[in-house]
Design an enzyme around this catalytic site. Structure first.
Site, mmCIF file in Angstrom:
data_model
loop_
_atom_site.group_PDB
_atom_site.id
_atom_site.type_symbol
_atom_site.label_atom_id
_atom_site.label_comp_id
_atom_site.label_asym_id
_atom_site.label_seq_id
_atom_site.Cartn_x
_atom_site.Cartn_y
_atom_site.Cartn_z
ATOM 1 N N HIS A 368 0.841 -1.205 0.000
ATOM 2 C CA HIS A 368 0.000 0.000 0.000
ATOM 3 C C HIS A 368 0.869 1.246 0.000
ATOM 4 O O HIS A 368 2.099 1.178 0.104
ATOM 5 C CB HIS A 368 -0.966 0.009 1.184
ATOM 6 C CG HIS A 368 -0.324 -0.026 2.541
ATOM 7 N ND1 HIS A 368 0.429 1.012 3.044
ATOM 8 C CD2 HIS A 368 -0.341 -0.976 3.517
ATOM 9 C CE1 HIS A 368 0.840 0.721 4.259
ATOM 10 N NE2 HIS A 368 0.406 -0.487 4.571
ATOM 11 N N CYS A 392 3.187 -4.743 6.649
ATOM 12 C CA CYS A 392 2.832 -4.493 5.256
ATOM 13 C C CYS A 392 4.023 -3.892 4.510
ATOM 14 O O CYS A 392 5.040 -3.544 5.104
ATOM 15 C CB CYS A 392 1.644 -3.539 5.176
ATOM 16 S SG CYS A 392 0.088 -4.270 5.748
#
Length: 416
Positions: A368, A392
């Site tokens: 992301h 992430c």
């Protein structure tokens, strides 16, 4: 003439070195397959011998050097196995299926492996004392027809403190199903142990989805897909909201896909690929396939994400993105994955930040953008090129958008 000979010699030397390099890779890959197959065979034989009370033969199996090489994995597997055995012994005792003498034999044998913690010692002490008390009572008895304690231990009094410690140990090891079995054995509502056990049970039920998902994360990371699927498939629907059930079902489908991917025709090659750095120079010699025209490779050491376009042994590097992965204690998982989902925005109340253009590859792990505040207008952390996330992979906003727009579901992702 000398120059030409020198060039030929250099070409020959390069070819020789390259051949040796390829040979070493093949030898390493073959050795890894052999070690894994031997490990599975040896541990299976160990479980079989131990289950049949052939304790000496079982212990001798563990002297194999293959198991010494995989010591950490063996300790984890033995912890899980012995915890399950202790639980079965307790159940068998409560149902009078075995006597205390046999239970003590099994538990003392487990103790010799020095795998479980002090809770096992407490259980053994409790059982041993009860067994001695029963034996003493039998010796004092004047009734010749009274049943031997070795045949019937109905008077055995369980030390609920032992169950509490075993339950807490299992809970802290993320083995929540086993933990609940131990906690539910504590039935004296006037005891402090009962109060503590009930607090664990209440917490487990209140956060059931989180604990359920957490219990399979390590299994998935270690490629135990079938076991993870079995745990998820036996969820308690009464403890889940409708949307949670949908999430669990999606998770099952996702892991099923991972399992198919891992056990596919190219699994040997992709498993080998994860052992080394992938570069434009070697990627087309590794027989790595993807179900789409793209392949994504994340190099954790370099904190770089590389996007290749093409097909098996015909890949071309088209994008390079500076990245930021998980910090110590919250590392980005290594492995072979596939893209499963995507979205334009998410926000985490826990971390008070969100991100744009997310692409999911396993559970809550995503590619992301850099993190934004709740307004979606202000970037709250510009760190890139070094670990700074909770697991992430953070990318520059425009890079995250490119990945979101172009990388389809089922695209293979390799992280090492």
């Amino acid at each position: 003439m000398y120059s030409n000979k020198s060039k030929k010699h250099n070409r020959f030397s390069f070819f020789k070195l390259f051949s040796i390099f390829v040979l070493l890779i093949l030898l390493g890959f073959t050795a890894n397959i052999y070690l894994n197959s031997q490990y599975e065979l040896l541990t299976s034989n160990f479980y079989n011998e131990f289950n049949n009370y052939n304790f000496s033969d079982a212990k001798s199996i563990l002297n194999n050097k293959v198991l010494t090489i995989k010591k950490n994995k063996l300790n984890n597997d033995l912890t899980s196995y012995f915890t399950d055995v202790v639980n079965k012994v307790c159940i068998a005792l409560s149902n009078s299926e075995i006597n205390s003498n046999k239970a003590l034999e099994i538990l003392n044998e487990i103790k010799d492996y020095d795998i479980l913690n002090s809770s096992l010692d407490k259980l053994i002490t409790s059982l041993d004392e009860s067994h001695k008390n029963i034996a003493t009572n039998n010796q004092d008895s004047t009734t010749n027809n009274s049943k031997s304690s070795l045949d019937n231990d109905e008077t055995f009094n369980y030390n609920e403190d032992s169950f509490l410690n075993l339950g807490i140990s299992a809970f802290n090891s993320n083995d929540y199903d086993t933990a609940m079995k131990y906690f539910n054995k504590i039935t004296d509502s006037t005891s402090k142990d009962y109060e503590i056990a009930q607090s664990y049970i209440k917490d487990y039920k209140a956060n059931y989805k989180e604990y359920l998902l957490e219990s399979i994360d390590e299994l998935v990371a270690n490629k135990y897909y079938t076991k993870a699927i079995n745990i998820l498939s036996n969820y308690d629907a009464s403890l889940l909201a409708k949307e949670d059930i949908t999430e669990i079902e999606n998770k099952i489908n996702s892991i099923t896909m991972f399992r198919e991917e891992y056990s596919g025709e190219d699994s040997e090659y992709t498993s080998n690929a994860i052992l080394q750095e992938i570069t434009p120079n070697n990627i087309n010699s590794l027989s790595i396939a993807s179900k789409t025209a793209y392949l994504v490779y994340l190099n954790l050491d370099k904190q770089m994400t590389y996007v290749y376009e093409g097909s098996n042994n015909n890949w071309s590097l088209i994008k390079e993105f500076p990245s930021s992965t998980g910090i110590d204690g919250e590392e980005t998982p290594k492995g072979i994955f596939s893209v499963t989902n995507r979205g334009e925005w998410f926000y985490s109340e826990e971390f008070q930040q969100g991100a744009k253009y997310w692409v999911q590859f396993m559970g809550d792990y995503l590619f992301h953008s850099l993190p934004f505040d709740e307004s979606q207008s202000n970037i709250v952390d510009y760190t890139i090129g070094e670990p700074s996330s909770h697991g992430c992979i953070r990318l520059e906003v425009e890079d995250a958008k490119w990945l979101y727009d172009n990388i389809a579901n089922y695209t293979k992702i390799i992280i090492n």
